[in-house]
Design an enzyme around this catalytic site. Structure first.
Site: not given
Length: 430
Positions: A156, A188-189
């Site tokens: 990821d 994104e995280e």
């Protein structure tokens, strides 16, 4: 349309010239991303022999926890410049950014043609950094595809990033004029500030330049038909501090908030017609997670404040509808106590379930419960029909944020084939 878009791109090319540290090579370089065959002496030998697996190793070895994506971004940008891509480093600012630490999205395309197929994933990871390592399965008789690659981001989402790049190179080898665009975003995280920056910029024009967007996340090589929505909020309680020996002189914020937390915690299991959050045949029940509670200062002090962080994965409905349900639940559970309430202004998360396309044959189909950058990219309408959105990638979300994050060589190689299939299907729709 194309001339206007080209002009926009030209004005952004402050870093688009080829990087002098890399020799220039044709776009269609062989990727050797197909499975290795035969026996091997070591796992390192297999990785070193494959440009694709070596690239994946190199980007996993670069720590890129959210807000610290600069170095991996530069590595990817240089790699693409060396293959004659035009590369735009789109600056992304954030409040957590440290001085002299530049963050940027990498947007790249292989020719002067307007990119019509956008292939995207993210280059940031969750903490902590876990070094790259290899492990072999002694029971598989020297099958290179079973080599397990561990490390933060190996799944990821650097597995998707590497597979997307090499799938694009494979396609361009056969079709050098394919109108592809590669977008690798930061953040994104931690809320999606990278994708939102791209979405709100001139690189995402209206009407949309892209008829297809392919998102990369760990989906276990399945094509995702959609994922749940998201709503974040706090439940807040206010009390009055006092000595714990004389609790009647104060008001416990913890005692006040507990009924509200108990009720909210069960909203996903309560039918909608009885005041619960909605479910759907596609996504199942809405789920609620009370992930953090902060209250009080000491055991001998009646707590004056209590706050709980809550994340809801929406199976149906809109964030506004869910907010109304939560407010009613808190009010009912506390008999209307004005000192206990749901606070939504401190959390930016909020979007409905995201339905995605699955009209390309040859994939298993699934839904997922996690969030992605899909809702952070605004899709502008096109005159020739709807923009198709696909979500696909190697690896499992079940290990993605854990200390056991890992992926096999075989899954990475299959992902290149899967992305290539999605790209080729999109090219047929031109």
């Amino acid at each position: 349309m194309k001339s206007i878009y080209s002009l926009v791109l030209c004005t952004a090319l402050t870093a688009a010239s080829p990087h002098p540290a890399f020799p220039q090579s044709p776009l269609g370089v062989p990727t050797t991303s197909s499975p290795s065959t035969g026996t091997f002496n070591s796992a390192e030998e297999v990785i070193n022999a494959s440009p694709f697996l070596s690239f994946h190793r190199d980007i996993v070895q670069i720590e890129s926890i959210s807000s610290n994506e600069h170095n991996v971004g530069e590595f990817i940008a240089d790699f693409l410049r060396a293959r004659n891509f035009t590369v735009i480093e789109q600056a992304v600012t954030s409040s957590s950014q440290t001085e002299n630490q530049e963050r940027f999205n990498v947007f790249a395309y292989p020719s002067s043609n307007t990119p019509e197929i956008l292939i995207t994933s993210h280059i940031d990871t969750v903490p902590p950094f876990i070094p790259y390592s290899l492990d072999t399965d002694s029971t598989t008789d020297n099958d290179p595809s079973t080599i397990r690659i561990s490390g933060r981001g190996s799944v990821d989402a650097k597995g998707s990033v590497a597979a997307q790049i090499f799938a694009a190179l494979d396609v361009l080898e056969q079709n050098p004029s394919a109108p592809l665009g590669l977008l690798f975003v930061v953040g994104e995280e931690t809320g999606g500030d990278g994708m939102r920056a791209f979405s709100e910029s001139s690189l995402n024009p209206a009407p949309s330049a892209f008829h297809t967007v392919i998102f990369g996340e760990p989906t276990e090589l399945a094509l995702v038909s959609g994922h749940k929505g998201m709503l974040g909020f706090e439940i807040v309680a206010k009390g009055h501090a006092a000595h714990s020996g004389y609790p009647w002189l104060g008001r416990s914020a913890i005692s006040a908030v507990l009924p509200a937390l108990s009720r909210v915690d069960q909203l996903g299991n309560i039918p909608a017609d009885k005041g619960g959050l909605p479910s759907s045949p596609k996504y199942g029940n809405t789920t609620v997670n009370i992930g953090r509670v902060d209250a009080g200062v000491a055991a001998n002090v009646v707590p004056a404040t209590a706050r709980a962080d809550v994340a809801v994965r929406l199976a149906a409905g809109t964030p506004d509808e869910a907010r109304d349900i939560v407010r009613r639940a808190v009010r009912d559970a506390t008999d209307g106590n004005p000192d206990v309430y749901a606070e939504f202004n401190t959390r930016s998360e909020g979007y409905p379930p995201q339905d995605l396309d699955t009209d390309v044959d040859g994939f298993d189909i699934t839904t997922v419960n996690y969030g992605t950058d899909v809702p952070n990219l605004q899709i502008h309408e096109r005159e020739d029909g709807p923009v198709r959105r696909y979500l696909y990638g190697p690896g499992s979300i079940h290990v993605a944020h854990g200390d056991n994050e890992a992926i096999t060589v075989g899954d990475l190689q299959e992902a290149v084939r899967g992305y290539r299939k999605l790209i080729e299907a999109a090219l047929q729709r031109r």
